[in-house]
Scaffold this active site. Sequence first.
Site, PDB file in Angstrom:
ATOM      1  NE  ARG A 149      -5.996  -6.467  -0.504  1.00 17.44           N
ATOM      2  CZ  ARG A 149      -7.048  -5.704  -0.257  1.00 17.44           C
ATOM      3  NH1 ARG A 149      -7.312  -4.669  -1.055  1.00 17.44           N
ATOM      4  NH2 ARG A 149      -7.869  -5.966   0.749  1.00 17.44           N
ATOM      5  CE  LYS A 173      -7.593  -9.741  -1.248  1.00 17.30           C
ATOM      6  NZ  LYS A 173      -7.562 -10.632  -0.064  1.00 17.30           N
ATOM      7  CG  HIS A 245       0.564  -8.481   2.142  1.00 20.46           C
ATOM      8  ND1 HIS A 245      -0.202  -7.962   1.127  1.00 20.46           N
ATOM      9  CD2 HIS A 245      -0.316  -8.921   3.078  1.00 20.46           C
ATOM     10  CE1 HIS A 245      -1.485  -8.096   1.422  1.00 20.46           C
ATOM     11  NE2 HIS A 245      -1.585  -8.664   2.604  1.00 20.46           N
ATOM     12  NE  ARG A 248      -3.281  -4.926   2.600  1.00 18.07           N
ATOM     13  CZ  ARG A 248      -4.347  -4.179   2.349  1.00 18.07           C
ATOM     14  NH1 ARG A 248      -4.194  -2.990   1.788  1.00 18.07           N
ATOM     15  NH2 ARG A 248      -5.559  -4.602   2.647  1.00 18.07           N
ATOM     16  CG  HIS A 271      -9.068  -4.959   5.955  1.00 14.47           C
ATOM     17  ND1 HIS A 271      -8.293  -4.750   7.081  1.00 14.47           N
ATOM     18  CD2 HIS A 271      -8.246  -5.562   5.048  1.00 14.47           C
ATOM     19  CE1 HIS A 271      -7.066  -5.202   6.860  1.00 14.47           C
ATOM     20  NE2 HIS A 271      -7.020  -5.694   5.649  1.00 14.47           N
ATOM     21  CE1 TYR A 280      -1.632  -5.238   9.802  1.00 13.95           C
ATOM     22  CE2 TYR A 280      -3.963  -5.135   9.289  1.00 13.95           C
ATOM     23  CZ  TYR A 280      -2.672  -5.478   8.942  1.00 13.95           C
ATOM     24  OH  TYR A 280      -2.440  -6.085   7.729  1.00 13.95           O
TER      25      TYR A 280
END
Length: 301
Positions: A149, A173, A245, A248, A271, A280
């Site tokens: 990110r 995150k 992004h 990514r 994730h 994806y």
Amino acid sequence: MTWEKEINAFGYYLKIERSLSENSLLAYRQDVEKLAAFMEKNFPDCTPVTTELYHLRQFVNKLASGNISEFSQARIISGIKAFYKYLLYEDKIADSPALLLEAPKLTRTLPDTLSYLEIESILEAVPMGQPGGHRNRAMLEMLYSSGLRVSELTQLKKGHYFEDIGFLRVLGKGNKERLVPVGKSAAKYLRIYLEDVRKQGPIAKGHEEYLFLNNRGKKLSRVMVFLIIKKMAARAGITKKVSPHTFRHSFATHLVEGGADLRAVQEMLGHESITTTEIYTHLDRDYLRQVLNEFLPGNKE
């Protein structure tokens, strides 16, 4: 028990026990504050612990009738569910009234991606002979080869890169750490930047440890990374809307389409849920058509 008191306690819980970022804390607070404002106006006698599913559904109906996107509605409902999960965790309620609260069904759109040739053309468009060229090439190579990110990229420090094993320690995150491999090409350009370029420029006090620095010796900002990518994409003649992004998304898509294990991709992307990574798993339509024509008996010539 007042709404304000419980919202403050909820925020403290998210910060201390969940270690959420300031942006996430603010988003959760704002979601619950919307509910609190609705309840105080329409059901002033209700407190957080006496609110029932009926009240929450009235609030959701109010959101749906307003000028709020389905995505925003779903996010707000997610915040409310987290608030009541916290109250349940703290034994302030026996059952969560938000348990059966339904969010609007969202249409999952596939993120924009670049082909490998388009990625290559953007990388090759970086003018290596100009100031910042080696830094920009190393930065873009790393965005693509490690699926970072933009905030993770700008926060990288020299101590986060383990050149001997070819891995990065990334702070994602919720302050969650993960180890991410660095591609050979990215490692090559990063070595050139660190050994031959970065040492030659100014380094501002307090920014000595950051990996990527601007011309004033300070860490790169998110906006600067966006501008660099936009400029390189234009130089490469790419007409798609390209952002950090996009790199990514392309990283993940190329891995999955190449046959990579979905759990491994989930780990590299950071994730929390495999469901997020599953977006994806889309495949190129031409490839699917080729498989159909090649292997389905009725379609063979």
